[in-house]
Each structure stands twice: as structure tokens, then as C-alpha cells.
Design a protein around this motif. Structure first.
Motif, mmCIF file in Angstrom:
data_model
loop_
_atom_site.group_PDB
_atom_site.id
_atom_site.type_symbol
_atom_site.label_atom_id
_atom_site.label_comp_id
_atom_site.label_asym_id
_atom_site.label_seq_id
_atom_site.Cartn_x
_atom_site.Cartn_y
_atom_site.Cartn_z
ATOM 1 N N THR A 227 -3.760 6.419 3.390
ATOM 2 C CA THR A 227 -2.923 5.484 2.476
ATOM 3 C C THR A 227 -0.928 6.232 2.765
ATOM 4 O O THR A 227 -0.910 6.870 3.308
ATOM 5 C CB THR A 227 -3.752 5.931 1.421
ATOM 6 O OG1 THR A 227 -2.770 7.440 0.486
ATOM 7 C CG2 THR A 227 -5.076 6.418 0.597
ATOM 8 N N THR B 242 -0.257 1.638 4.868
ATOM 9 C CA THR B 242 -1.223 1.721 5.183
ATOM 10 C C THR B 242 -1.874 2.045 6.789
ATOM 11 O O THR B 242 -1.744 0.489 7.797
ATOM 12 C CB THR B 242 -2.826 0.984 4.743
ATOM 13 O OG1 THR B 242 -2.613 0.868 2.869
ATOM 14 C CG2 THR B 242 -3.939 1.663 4.940
ATOM 15 N N THR C 46 -3.096 -2.366 -0.130
ATOM 16 C CA THR C 46 -4.392 -1.318 -0.160
ATOM 17 C C THR C 46 -5.412 -1.629 0.118
ATOM 18 O O THR C 46 -5.995 -2.734 -0.043
ATOM 19 C CB THR C 46 -4.061 -1.093 -1.706
ATOM 20 O OG1 THR C 46 -2.799 -1.203 -2.248
ATOM 21 C CG2 THR C 46 -5.125 -0.010 -2.026
ATOM 22 N N ASP D 267 -7.408 3.828 -1.414
ATOM 23 C CA ASP D 267 -7.236 4.918 -2.429
ATOM 24 C C ASP D 267 -6.917 6.662 -2.442
ATOM 25 O O ASP D 267 -5.973 6.827 -3.225
ATOM 26 C CB ASP D 267 -8.126 5.523 -4.296
ATOM 27 C CG ASP D 267 -8.031 3.999 -4.541
ATOM 28 O OD1 ASP D 267 -7.393 2.994 -4.753
ATOM 29 O OD2 ASP D 267 -9.221 3.916 -5.311
#
Length: 275
Positions: free
Chosen positions: A80, A45, A104, A107
Motif C-alpha cells: 500500500t 498501490t 486501494t 489496508d
């Protein structure tokens, strides 16, 4: 047709000469412009905090439509591993700070406009992560993961900023993580329970019970452990004098620091430095 390489964090940092990196887990760097790095496919990320100037980015997923995102000062952008970017426009004065992390946070690509308070909180957290990465710490893994937990908690609050949502103090784990954030920032100068209780807008008794319940250790044990480890670090990693270390850690004098250290190590600070 050649398939585009997908970089892990260490490979990416090596290619783009990023110095502040912790293994394949996290890295920090400042940005004054962009090059091909935003076009690379990665396994991690990317979190971008804009400090000044403006930029328009075109984000593309492996499968999906192109998304145009306009960035300005106090904007936070989470990219992401699904997305790559092209820079469509960028101002000459553009500056930003970036965290790369193998975790993470969203999304899909997400932009937040930050209040002054949240901008300061996230900037402080970025800098604390940077400082942990740069320095030697006995509990480096725990410290850096705790700071990313704090960063996640701050980011989770951002969609509710306009709704005046406050911390859910019934959520004990969240309160504990925020306590750790303040402790890591302030333990060199502040070790009183009331200071941290005031930061969290709770009573000292409530915070004491909560920290003991969650961690099994008291607030004093948390603070003294950090102070002791910091003394060890300063003794081995710097040439600061005993008086300078005592002042840096807000002891009343060198003798108080020496007594504190002896009680925990069984030797004087000087003996520890020379062993």
C-alpha cells in the motif's frame, strides 16, 4: 533533515523509465531485480507477482514496526502507499511482474501464496492490463477499469482458497465482471453465449438475462461492439490486409467481415482506412 519525496505514478514512471503507463492511473513493468524504487514513498498501490527465484523484503510503514516478508514463485505481494521496502536478500534468478495502480487493494501490506489456477488468472489479468495500456482503444478507460475490477475480485477470493469457497453466482455484479474478463480475452475467436456460460458454469439463458439486466445490452451487443472497435483499430493502427483482419477475428471469410463492418459504419473497411 530533508523530507522524503512522495511520488505520484507519472513521476515514478518517469524516474524509473517505465514505458507501459496509462496517465497517472496504472502502469505495468517486469522486474529482474530491484533498485532504489522499492524504497520510494508513493501515492499508489504496488502489486508484485513473483515468477521465479526468491526475495526477502523488509516493509516499513510511516508509523509502525518493520515487517519481514519472504517471497517465492507464485507469491503475490500488495504494498500500500503506507509502506516502503528494503530488499534484505534476493536470489540471482529473481523475476517478477508488477502492476502500479492509483486505487486501494488492501489496508496494509499483504502476501498471498497462489494456486496454479490463481497464478494463471492473475498473470493473464496482468498481461491484459499491459496490452490495454500499450494499444489504442476507443473505450480504453472502461476496459482498463473493468480489468482492475476483475483483478480485485480475484484477489478478494484468495483468503478463502483453502475453504473451497466458490463464486457466489447470486452476486450478479461479480458474475458480470467475470463475464467481461472472459469476453475481453476471447472475443476475437469466441462470440457464442454458450462458450461464456460454460466458463462461468451457468446456463446460457441465465447469463443472457443477467448481462442484459446489469448492463442494458445483450451479450451479442457486447461482443459485436468489441469486434467492430477492434476492426477500426486494426484498420487505422496496422497495415494488416482485409483477409488478415478477417482471419484474426475469426470471420468465415473477408466478405463476411466486410458485410459486418458496413452494417455498422455505413462504409467498407477500405473506405474507412483511407478516409
Amino acid at each position: 533533515m530533508n523530507q522524503q519525496k512522495v511520488y505520484n505514478l507519472e513521476e515514478f514512471a518517469t524516474k524509473y523509465h517505465i514505458k507501459d503507463i496509462y496517465g497517472a492511473y496504472a502502469a505495468y513493468f517486469s522486474v529482474s531485480g530491484f533498485n532504489n524504487m522499492v524504497k520510494e514513498r508513493t501515492l499508489f498501490t504496488k502489486i508484485l507477482l513473483v515468477k521465479q527465484g526468491s526475495c526477502r523484503m523488509l516493509l516499513k510503514q510511516t508509523i509502525g514496526d518493520e515487517q519481514s516478508i519472504q517471497l517465492a514463485a507464485k507469491d503475490l505481494l500488495i504494498i500500500t502507499p503506507k509502506e516502503v521496502a528494503d530488499v534484505a536478500e534476493i536470489s540471482p534468478d529473481f523475476q517478477a511482474e508488477s502492476i502500479l495502480v492509483d486505487e486501494t487493494f488492501a489496508d496494509h501490506a499483504t502476501r498471498y501464496q497462489l494456486t496454479d489456477e490463481k497464478d494463471k488468472s492473475i498473470t493473464d489479468t496482468f498481461h491484459f492490463i499491459r496490452d490495454i495500456v500499450r494499444r489504442q482503444h476507443i473505450n480504453k478507460v472502461e476496459m482498463i477499469r473493468s480489468m482492475f475490477n476483475v483483478l480485485k475480485l480475484i484477489i478478494e477470493e484468495l483468503p478463502y482458497e483453502d475453504c473451497s469457497v466458490t463464486h457466489d453466482l447470486g452476486h450478479k455484479k461479480q458474475v458480470y465482471e467475470i463475464f467481461l474478463h472472459h469476453l475481453y480475452r476471447n472475443f476475437r475467436k469466441e462470440r457464442q453465449i454458450r462458450f461464456y456460460a460454460d466458463k462461468l458454469n451457468v446456463s446460457p439463458a441465465y447469463l443472457s438475462r443477467l448481462v442484459k439486466e446489469i448492463s442494458g445490452s445483450t451479450i451479442n451487443e457486447h461482443a459485436t461492439s468489441l469486434v467492430y472497435k477492434e476492426i477500426c483499430n486494426l484498420l487505422t493502427q496496422t497495415d494488416m490486409s482485409m483477409g488478415e483482419i478477417a482471419a484474426h477475428l475469426n470471420f468465415s471469410d473477408q466478405s463476411a467481415m466486410t458485410n459486418f463492418f458496413k452494417q455498422r459504419s455505413g462504409m467498407s473497411p477500405l473506405a474507412y482506412r483511407n478516409k
